[in-house]
Scaffold this motif. Structure first.
Motif, mmCIF file in Angstrom:
data_model
loop_
_atom_site.group_PDB
_atom_site.id
_atom_site.type_symbol
_atom_site.label_atom_id
_atom_site.label_comp_id
_atom_site.label_asym_id
_atom_site.label_seq_id
_atom_site.Cartn_x
_atom_site.Cartn_y
_atom_site.Cartn_z
ATOM 1 N N LYS A 132 0.841 -1.202 0.000
ATOM 2 C CA LYS A 132 0.000 0.000 0.000
ATOM 3 C C LYS A 132 0.873 1.247 0.000
ATOM 4 O O LYS A 132 0.632 2.189 -0.723
ATOM 5 C CB LYS A 132 -0.911 -0.002 1.228
ATOM 6 N N ARG A 133 1.878 1.237 0.874
ATOM 7 C CA ARG A 133 2.814 2.362 0.966
ATOM 8 C C ARG A 133 4.213 1.841 1.268
ATOM 9 O O ARG A 133 4.377 0.774 1.862
ATOM 10 C CB ARG A 133 2.411 3.313 2.097
ATOM 11 N N VAL A 134 5.191 2.644 0.893
ATOM 12 C CA VAL A 134 6.597 2.308 1.169
ATOM 13 C C VAL A 134 7.254 3.484 1.890
ATOM 14 O O VAL A 134 6.994 4.635 1.537
ATOM 15 C CB VAL A 134 7.385 2.078 -0.141
ATOM 16 N N PHE B 255 14.241 13.929 -3.595
ATOM 17 C CA PHE B 255 13.699 12.587 -3.374
ATOM 18 C C PHE B 255 12.438 12.320 -4.208
ATOM 19 O O PHE B 255 12.386 11.365 -4.972
ATOM 20 C CB PHE B 255 13.402 12.395 -1.878
ATOM 21 N N GLN B 256 11.429 13.181 -4.059
ATOM 22 C CA GLN B 256 10.153 12.894 -4.733
ATOM 23 C C GLN B 256 10.275 12.930 -6.254
ATOM 24 O O GLN B 256 9.637 12.146 -6.954
ATOM 25 C CB GLN B 256 9.048 13.838 -4.243
ATOM 26 N N GLU C 220 2.415 5.104 -3.046
ATOM 27 C CA GLU C 220 3.035 6.227 -2.343
ATOM 28 C C GLU C 220 4.397 5.802 -1.773
ATOM 29 O O GLU C 220 4.506 4.768 -1.120
ATOM 30 C CB GLU C 220 2.121 6.692 -1.204
ATOM 31 N N VAL C 221 5.424 6.597 -2.050
ATOM 32 C CA VAL C 221 6.763 6.319 -1.512
ATOM 33 C C VAL C 221 7.161 7.496 -0.618
ATOM 34 O O VAL C 221 7.205 8.636 -1.064
ATOM 35 C CB VAL C 221 7.805 6.136 -2.636
ATOM 36 N N ILE C 222 7.408 7.184 0.632
ATOM 37 C CA ILE C 222 7.661 8.219 1.635
ATOM 38 C C ILE C 222 9.139 8.236 1.987
ATOM 39 O O ILE C 222 9.766 7.182 2.154
ATOM 40 C CB ILE C 222 6.825 7.916 2.902
ATOM 41 N N GLU C 223 9.683 9.432 2.090
ATOM 42 C CA GLU C 223 11.075 9.581 2.538
ATOM 43 C C GLU C 223 11.087 9.583 4.062
ATOM 44 O O GLU C 223 10.449 10.433 4.690
ATOM 45 C CB GLU C 223 11.647 10.908 2.008
#
Ligand SMILES: [Zn+2]
Ligand SMILES: [Zn+2]
Length: 256
Positions: A215-217, A231-232, A243-246
């Motif tokens: 779902k998210r990373v 990053f984004q 969604e990839v979160i830093e």
């Protein structure tokens, strides 16, 4: 489940990123994923109830993941906050964990095992299901980093799932372990042209993300070369399909 990132960095000192530690809360218990030297103070900074911690997971024996464990036990042995604690603290990790703790303990007769509360050291075999917290099931996977390195998959009683890769080289098996999880906490030590096979760089982390379909990373364990990276923007160019979160120190994520 709720995750608080204590440290998004590595062993190398960094002004904003302390070393590995991830505080995970379920409805009725708490688990510390890795215990760097900085993590034990970061728990207090984040106002987390460290004296009531139920369990600790040690992914491998590099000091940015285990270096705070003996200092923490030195603290809990003497702290006013833990003198009346009755429930046990359970520490899980690969084969060799007990020997590591005993060796450190013996260097100065610290008596770290003599705590005000029961202390259990539990060595885990890869692919063997175990209960890491009440009503939270875990299974570990061997990863290409050090001989003892393990990734872990967690499932709570509400069927919420999380995978914490810790340090790892590239292997598709991480993607298999993390199939459709609610949150994948994955190392991404390097941006590009990684100098070692024993860590991941961004393209590999996104490849595993696309394969695992979580779902998210959250990407974490950043060396300072990441300081110069947008990053984004770089993540978007690799089309991760979720969604990839830093990771940043202090970031809190609700897993629902
Ligand atoms: Zn590390
Ligand atoms: Zn490591």
């Amino acid at each position: 489940m709720k995750l608080t990132i204590l440290g998004s960095g590595t062993a190398v000192p960094h002004p904003q990123r302390s070393s590995s530690g991830y505080w995970l809360e379920t409805a009725n218990s708490s688990l510390l994923l890795d215990c760097s030297a900085s993590a034990i103070h970061r728990m207090a900074q984040e106002k987390l109830h460290w004296a009531n911690l139920d369990a600790i997971w040690i992914s491998h024996f590099h000091l940015d993941h285990v270096g705070g464990l003996c200092p923490f036990l030195f603290g809990t042995k003497n702290a006013p906050e833990t003198q009346n604690r009755k429930k046990s603290l359970r520490i899980f990790g690969a084969k060799g964990l007990k020997k590591l703790l005993e060796s450190f303990d013996a260097t100065n007769d610290y008596k770290l095992f003599a705590q005000p509360f029961p202390l259990e050291i539990i060595e885990i075999e890869p692919l063997e299901k175990f209960e890491i917290l009440p009503e939270t099931e875990a299974v570990a996977l061997k990863t290409p980093h050090t001989d003892e390195s393990l990734a872990i998959h967690l499932r709570d009683k509400n069927d919420r799932t999380l995978v914490y890769t810790s340090d790892t080289g590239f292997t598709e098996e991480i993607g298999t372990l993390a199939q459709n999880v609610d949150l994948l906490v994955m190392e991404c030590s390097y941006f590009k042209n990684k100098p070692t096979e024993r860590h991941l760089e961004l393209a590999e982390a996104i490849h595993l993300t696309r394969y695992a379909k979580p779902k998210r990373v959250v990407l974490t364990h950043f060396y300072s070369e990441w300081d110069a990276v947008d990053f984004q923007k770089e993540v978007a160019e690799l089309s991760p399909m979720c969604e990839v979160i830093e990771a940043t120190d202090g970031l809190r994520l609700e897993i629902s």
